[in-house]
Write an enzyme that holds these catalytic residues in place. Structure first.
Site, mmCIF file in Angstrom:
data_model
loop_
_atom_site.group_PDB
_atom_site.id
_atom_site.type_symbol
_atom_site.label_atom_id
_atom_site.label_comp_id
_atom_site.label_asym_id
_atom_site.label_seq_id
_atom_site.Cartn_x
_atom_site.Cartn_y
_atom_site.Cartn_z
ATOM 1 N N LYS A 198 17.682 2.435 0.705
ATOM 2 C CA LYS A 198 18.667 2.335 1.627
ATOM 3 C C LYS A 198 19.619 1.340 1.412
ATOM 4 O O LYS A 198 19.710 0.310 1.504
ATOM 5 C CB LYS A 198 17.874 1.478 3.022
ATOM 6 N N VAL A 255 11.969 4.187 8.689
ATOM 7 C CA VAL A 255 11.112 5.337 8.547
ATOM 8 C C VAL A 255 9.703 5.287 8.139
ATOM 9 O O VAL A 255 9.192 4.310 7.885
ATOM 10 C CB VAL A 255 11.629 6.291 7.250
ATOM 11 N N LYS A 304 0.750 -1.069 0.071
ATOM 12 C CA LYS A 304 -0.009 -0.141 0.247
ATOM 13 C C LYS A 304 0.882 1.290 0.207
ATOM 14 O O LYS A 304 0.591 2.337 -0.489
ATOM 15 C CB LYS A 304 -0.878 -0.185 1.213
ATOM 16 N N ASP A 313 14.457 -1.549 0.581
ATOM 17 C CA ASP A 313 15.496 -2.096 1.794
ATOM 18 C C ASP A 313 16.345 -3.053 1.555
ATOM 19 O O ASP A 313 17.294 -2.833 0.816
ATOM 20 C CB ASP A 313 14.375 -2.355 2.987
HETATM 21 P P1 IMP Z 1 12.657 -5.279 1.056
HETATM 22 O O1 IMP Z 1 12.001 -6.455 0.537
HETATM 23 O O2 IMP Z 1 13.633 -5.544 2.213
HETATM 24 O O3 IMP Z 1 13.455 -4.354 0.035
HETATM 25 O O4 IMP Z 1 11.560 -4.507 1.865
HETATM 26 C C1 IMP Z 1 10.606 -3.490 1.023
HETATM 27 C C2 IMP Z 1 9.417 -3.023 1.859
HETATM 28 O O5 IMP Z 1 9.708 -3.089 3.283
HETATM 29 C C3 IMP Z 1 9.159 -1.689 1.367
HETATM 30 O O6 IMP Z 1 8.235 -1.763 0.436
HETATM 31 C C4 IMP Z 1 8.233 -1.578 2.744
HETATM 32 O O7 IMP Z 1 6.937 -1.885 2.726
HETATM 33 C C5 IMP Z 1 9.080 -2.213 3.889
HETATM 34 N N1 IMP Z 1 10.177 -1.190 4.421
HETATM 35 C C6 IMP Z 1 11.365 -1.277 4.120
HETATM 36 N N2 IMP Z 1 11.850 -0.404 5.052
HETATM 37 C C7 IMP Z 1 10.973 0.185 5.469
HETATM 38 C C8 IMP Z 1 10.956 1.506 6.300
HETATM 39 O O8 IMP Z 1 11.894 2.095 7.166
HETATM 40 N N3 IMP Z 1 9.693 1.994 6.860
HETATM 41 C C9 IMP Z 1 8.491 1.298 6.460
HETATM 42 N N4 IMP Z 1 8.573 0.307 5.775
HETATM 43 C C10 IMP Z 1 9.755 -0.288 5.230
#
Ligand code: IMP
Ligand code: MG
Length: 186
Positions: free
Chosen positions: A135, A157, A47, A107
């Site tokens: 990040k 965040v 979302k 992330d």
């Molecule tokens: P990844 O698979 O680790 O890259 O995570 C991506 C998803 O994690 C993003 O689309 C967010 O929904 C969530 N996410 C990652 N870091 C944050 C943060 O700092 N705040 C809020 N949601 C996050």
């Protein structure tokens, strides 16, 4: 939830509302120029990307459509499980289309990496990614991101679409979450 309760979850404002909007305008201009003469399908990842997508789209001068996907995320925790599951698929067939995936934040990159592979298999004419935030320190897997809004440090965040346990998406800026809320197991 009152405005003060919302504000109390933020220890530091990382990106002010004006700065967000200014950068989104730049991204919109860049994307419009790159896709001139084509039409674009924006794929929003639910979302969190909804706020960014809505603002970005208003800066696009090329014909564009939107569709959405929902994939499993963290739940109430702040760390990626690495498990990715499609909760809602696209309504539109993307074969032969110019597709731009719009994400709130990258992330570890695990979610996006899965998504890109899944969409590539549907044979779009082109597939690129636009992420508002990234990040770099947290990256576990390399994902090609064509457009990035801001590189941010390794902090959790909230705001402007980003949630902690489904809350705080409605903050107009991006702020650092008060860690005591995480330790408190909210
Ligand atoms: P990844 O698979 O680790 O890259 O995570 C991506 C998803 O994690 C993003 O689309 C967010 O929904 C969530 N996410 C990652 N870091 C944050 C943060 O700092 N705040 C809020 N949601 C996050
Ligand atoms: Mg997300």
């Amino acid at each position: 939830m009152s405005a003060t309760e919302l504000e109390r979850a933020v220890t530091e404002v990382l990106i002010e509302e004006e700065e967000l909007q200014r950068r989104i305008g730049e991204l919109g201009a860049e994307i419009s120029s790159d896709y001139e003469g084509r039409d674009l399908l924006l794929v929003g990842v639910l979302k969190g990307a909804v706020f960014f997508l809505a603002d970005l789209m208003r800066h696009l001068t090329v014909p564009c459509e939107i569709d959405f996907m929902a994939i499993s995320s963290y739940g109430a925790s702040t760390d990626s499980s690495g498990v990715v599951r499609i909760l809602k698929d696209l309504d539109i067939n993307i074969e032969g289309r110019d597709v731009l995936v719009v994400e709130d934040i990258i992330d570890s990159g695990l979610t996006l990496s899965y998504l890109v592979r899944n969409l590539e298999a549907r044979e779009p004419a082109s597939l690129e990614v636009c992420a508002l935030l990234t990040k770099p320190e947290r990256r576990e897997i390399d994902v090609p991101v064509r457009y990035t809004g801001f590189e941010i440090p390794n902090r959790f965040v909230i705001g402007y679409g980003l949630d902690f346990a489904e809350r705080y998406r409605n903050l107009p800026y991006v702020g650092v979450l008060d860690e005591s809320l995480v330790l408190g197991g909210a």
